[in-house]
Design an enzyme around this catalytic site. Structure first.
Site, PDB file in Angstrom:
ATOM      1  N   HIS A   1       0.814  -1.214   0.000  1.00 14.56           N
ATOM      2  CA  HIS A   1       0.000   0.000   0.000  1.00 14.56           C
ATOM      3  C   HIS A   1       0.851   1.270   0.000  1.00 14.56           C
ATOM      4  CE1 HIS A   1       0.510  -0.266   4.488  1.00 14.56           C
ATOM      5  NE2 HIS A   1       0.517   1.056   4.374  1.00 14.56           N
TER       6      HIS A   1
ATOM      7  N   ASP B   1       0.261  -7.840   1.684  1.00 10.06           N
ATOM      8  CA  ASP B   1       0.542  -6.403   1.587  1.00 10.06           C
ATOM      9  C   ASP B   1       2.047  -6.140   1.534  1.00 10.06           C
ATOM     10  OD1 ASP B   1      -0.053  -3.684   1.399  1.00 10.06           O
ATOM     11  OD2 ASP B   1       0.004  -3.395   3.566  1.00 10.06           O
TER      12      ASP B   1
ATOM     13  N   THR C   1      -1.429 -17.766   5.090  1.00  5.21           N
ATOM     14  CA  THR C   1      -1.607 -16.886   6.240  1.00  5.21           C
ATOM     15  C   THR C   1      -2.555 -15.750   5.909  1.00  5.21           C
ATOM     16  OG1 THR C   1       0.604 -17.369   7.014  1.00  5.21           O
ATOM     17  CG2 THR C   1      -0.409 -15.384   7.867  1.00  5.21           C
TER      18      THR C   1
ATOM     19  N   SER D   1       4.875   2.176   7.962  1.00  3.92           N
ATOM     20  CA  SER D   1       4.548   0.987   7.180  1.00  3.92           C
ATOM     21  C   SER D   1       5.712   0.587   6.289  1.00  3.92           C
ATOM     22  CB  SER D   1       3.313   1.252   6.316  1.00  3.92           C
ATOM     23  OG  SER D   1       2.180   1.501   7.119  1.00  3.92           O
TER      24      SER D   1
ATOM     25  N   GLY E   1     -10.453 -24.348  -2.413  1.00  4.80           N
ATOM     26  CA  GLY E   1     -11.834 -23.864  -2.506  1.00  4.80           C
ATOM     27  C   GLY E   1     -12.752 -24.392  -1.427  1.00  4.80           C
TER      28      GLY E   1
END
Length: 350
Positions: A104, A134, A190, A207, A266
């Site tokens: 991000h 991320d 995770t 961050s 799935g």
């Protein structure tokens, strides 16, 4: 005269005996740097204050400031494009210039500038990213880059002291301290809430920075603070970081493939509470590999290929780390019958 001589000899003997006994009872007096009057002094030495300065000196140079620019075109005719600037932190992981940060921080960036602790500015290239964790990998071209200390076998424990290094609010490199309050997982399946949880403050700009231990070794990549839908709850001291081993695995996959490829089954899975360890299949996604292979809700998966499972997390990690197109043999228990079903794993849908 003779009596006087005897008195002197007797007194000297007593003195020697006393000195020998004292040296035997107090070994410190035998050291070269100890003298009797210092030992008998009641003055206590002052203790050195507890400090993490050495850890910060080791890790700090490898933590960089990241500045990004995103040129957003205004759809209104005649309006000038708008430049959006974001800031964050990153960690130099390899001497070849690979840097880990949060996705991000660099998302949609048209320009990425990395500023080293020594003030040097470098333009960075985005190698790839992983949305689920991320994380993003950048690369800069330079020599003699400082690399953060790393131990490949490092695992964190609840109660470990950690330090978060980053560039919060563009104040420059700062350090916050806390402890690990929950340990993270290292597998590719995770989820966000399974990251390292700690109370070292993470603010805007932190961050992507480094979370280190008291030896200066990398523990994780700082991510963000805990947020939820109810703004009326004043939540403090809950921050997250991507565990080091998971972050390193993601980085290596991105460097090799440009992205992270995960296998997909799935199903919703929960830990098995029966005598067979593994996981119980819950809801099955339509048109998923699990449905096509004949797996059913309520099946207990206790082994995949030659891997005996302990819980759902382990089973989903085996699937996530399998190459798309590979066939895994699922050994299941259904209605007190043991069955083996081959499942063709596919890539997780985007």
């Amino acid at each position: 005269m003779i009596n006087a001589l005897k008195f002197v000899i007797r007194s000297a003997s007593y003195g020697v005996m006393f000195a020998v006994v004292l040296l035997l009872l107090v070994p410190e007096l035998r050291e070269n740097n100890i003298v009797p009057w210092k030992f008998l002094s009641t003055t206590e030495k002052s203790q050195q204050p507890l400090s993490y300065a050495k850890a910060v000196r080791l890790a700090g140079p490898a933590v960089v400031n990241i500045y990004t620019e995103d040129i957003q075109v205004n759809p209104t005719y005649g309006r000038q494009p708008r430049k959006v600037t974001r800031l964050g932190s990153g960690v130099i992981m390899h001497e070849q210039g690979y840097i880990l940060t949060n996705y991000h921080v660099v998302q949609s960036a048209d320009l990425i500038v990395v500023v080293l602790q020594r003030g040097q500015e470098l333009h960075a290239e985005l190698i790839g990213y992983d949305v689920l964790t991320d994380l993003a990998v950048l690369k800069v071209q330079d020599n003699n880059l400082p690399v953060i200390p790393q131990i490949s076998t490092l695992t964190s424990q609840v109660g470990d002291v950690v330090l978060a290094i980053g560039n919060p609010l563009n104040l420059g490199q700062t350090v916050t301290q806390g402890i690990v309050s929950a340990t993270g997982q290292s597998g590719l399946s995770t989820s966000y809430l399974q990251f390292l949880q700690m109370d070292a403050a993470i603010n805007e700009g932190n961050s992507g920075g480094a979370l280190i231990n008291s030896n200066g070794e990398l523990v994780g990549i700082n991510s963000r603070k805990f947020t939820q839908a109810n703004p009326n709850l004043n939540i403090q001291g809950i921050f997250f970081a991507v565990p080091y081993q998971l972050a390193r695995t993601i980085m290596l996959k991105i460097i090799e493939h440009g992205r992270v490829v995960r296998g997909w089954l799935g199903v919703d899975a929960n830990d098995s509470l029966t005598n067979l360890k593994g996981f119980i299949i819950g809801t099955i996604t339509p048109n998923s590999p699990a449905l096509k292979a004949g797996l059913q809700s309520g099946d207990v998966v206790y082994q995949i290929d030659d891997i005996r499972l302990l819980n759902a997390k382990q089973g989903l990690d085996v699937v996530a780390e399998a190459a798309p197109g590979s066939i895994l043999n699922f050994m299941i228990s259904r209605d007190n019958q043991l069955l083996t079903l081959p499942v063709t794993i596919v890539e997780i849908p985007k």
